[in-house]
Design a protein around this motif. Structure first.
Motif, PDB file in Angstrom:
ATOM      1  N   GLN A  27       0.831  -1.201   0.000  1.00  0.00           N
ATOM      2  CA  GLN A  27       0.000   0.000   0.000  1.00  0.00           C
ATOM      3  C   GLN A  27       0.869   1.257   0.000  1.00  0.00           C
ATOM      4  OE1 GLN A  27      -3.536  -0.034   2.484  1.00  0.00           O
ATOM      5  NE2 GLN A  27      -3.141  -2.182   2.948  1.00  0.00           N
ATOM      6  N   THR A  28       0.282   2.361  -0.406  1.00  0.00           N
ATOM      7  CA  THR A  28       1.013   3.618  -0.491  1.00  0.00           C
ATOM      8  C   THR A  28       0.287   4.709   0.280  1.00  0.00           C
ATOM      9  OG1 THR A  28       1.810   3.028  -2.696  1.00  0.00           O
ATOM     10  CG2 THR A  28       1.909   5.348  -2.106  1.00  0.00           C
ATOM     11  N   THR A  30       0.745   9.072   1.249  1.00  0.00           N
ATOM     12  CA  THR A  30       1.441  10.280   0.814  1.00  0.00           C
ATOM     13  C   THR A  30       1.384  11.316   1.920  1.00  0.00           C
ATOM     14  OG1 THR A  30       0.829   9.853  -1.487  1.00  0.00           O
ATOM     15  CG2 THR A  30       1.548  12.077  -0.951  1.00  0.00           C
ATOM     16  N   GLU A  41       6.070  10.017  -0.768  1.00  0.00           N
ATOM     17  CA  GLU A  41       5.300   8.784  -0.936  1.00  0.00           C
ATOM     18  C   GLU A  41       6.037   7.687  -0.175  1.00  0.00           C
ATOM     19  OE1 GLU A  41       4.832   6.136  -4.760  1.00  0.00           O
ATOM     20  OE2 GLU A  41       3.648   7.972  -4.956  1.00  0.00           O
ATOM     21  N   ASP A  43       5.556   3.494   1.658  1.00  0.00           N
ATOM     22  CA  ASP A  43       4.724   2.296   1.707  1.00  0.00           C
ATOM     23  C   ASP A  43       4.019   2.253   3.051  1.00  0.00           C
ATOM     24  OD1 ASP A  43       6.461   1.140   3.627  1.00  0.00           O
ATOM     25  OD2 ASP A  43       7.527  -0.019   2.129  1.00  0.00           O
ATOM     26  N   ARG A  49       9.497   5.986  -0.475  1.00  0.00           N
ATOM     27  CA  ARG A  49       9.725   5.524  -1.844  1.00  0.00           C
ATOM     28  C   ARG A  49      10.073   6.656  -2.793  1.00  0.00           C
ATOM     29  NH1 ARG A  49       4.438   1.701  -2.645  1.00  0.00           N
ATOM     30  NH2 ARG A  49       5.145  -0.086  -1.435  1.00  0.00           N
TER      31      ARG A  49
END
Length: 90
Positions: A27-28, A30, A41, A43, A49
């Protein structure tokens, strides 16, 4: 309680935990600072990332402000990842 049953339950819990960690990594989240001029961003485990910096905030005479914005955006992304973890793992 039977020892074999306890071992099986422990193994099932370990597998469930592993699956939850893998789901979080996929999943991400922000994080942002400066009204979105700096975004990070990460995980679902909080590993960064990507960092995006709008050129408008790049001022060679005020590097400290940019550093602060990046730090705030990273902290925001990690906070969101922690909230995601709480929601997924209870």
């Amino acid at each position: 309680m039977d020892m074999m049953k306890l071992m099986e339950q422990a193994q099932q819990m370990q597998q469930q935990m592993q699956a939850a960690q893998e789901a979080l990594a996929a999943q991400t989240v922000t994080g942002a600072a400066g009204g979105g001029l700096v975004t990070v961003e990460a995980d679902g485990q909080g590993s960064v990332r990507k960092v995006t910096i709008d050129p408008k905030v790049v001022d060679p005479s005020d590097v400290a402000m940019l550093e602060d914005l990046v730090a705030v955006a990273v902290a925001d992304a990690q906070r969101r990842a922690a909230e995601l973890q709480q929601g997924e793992m209870g």
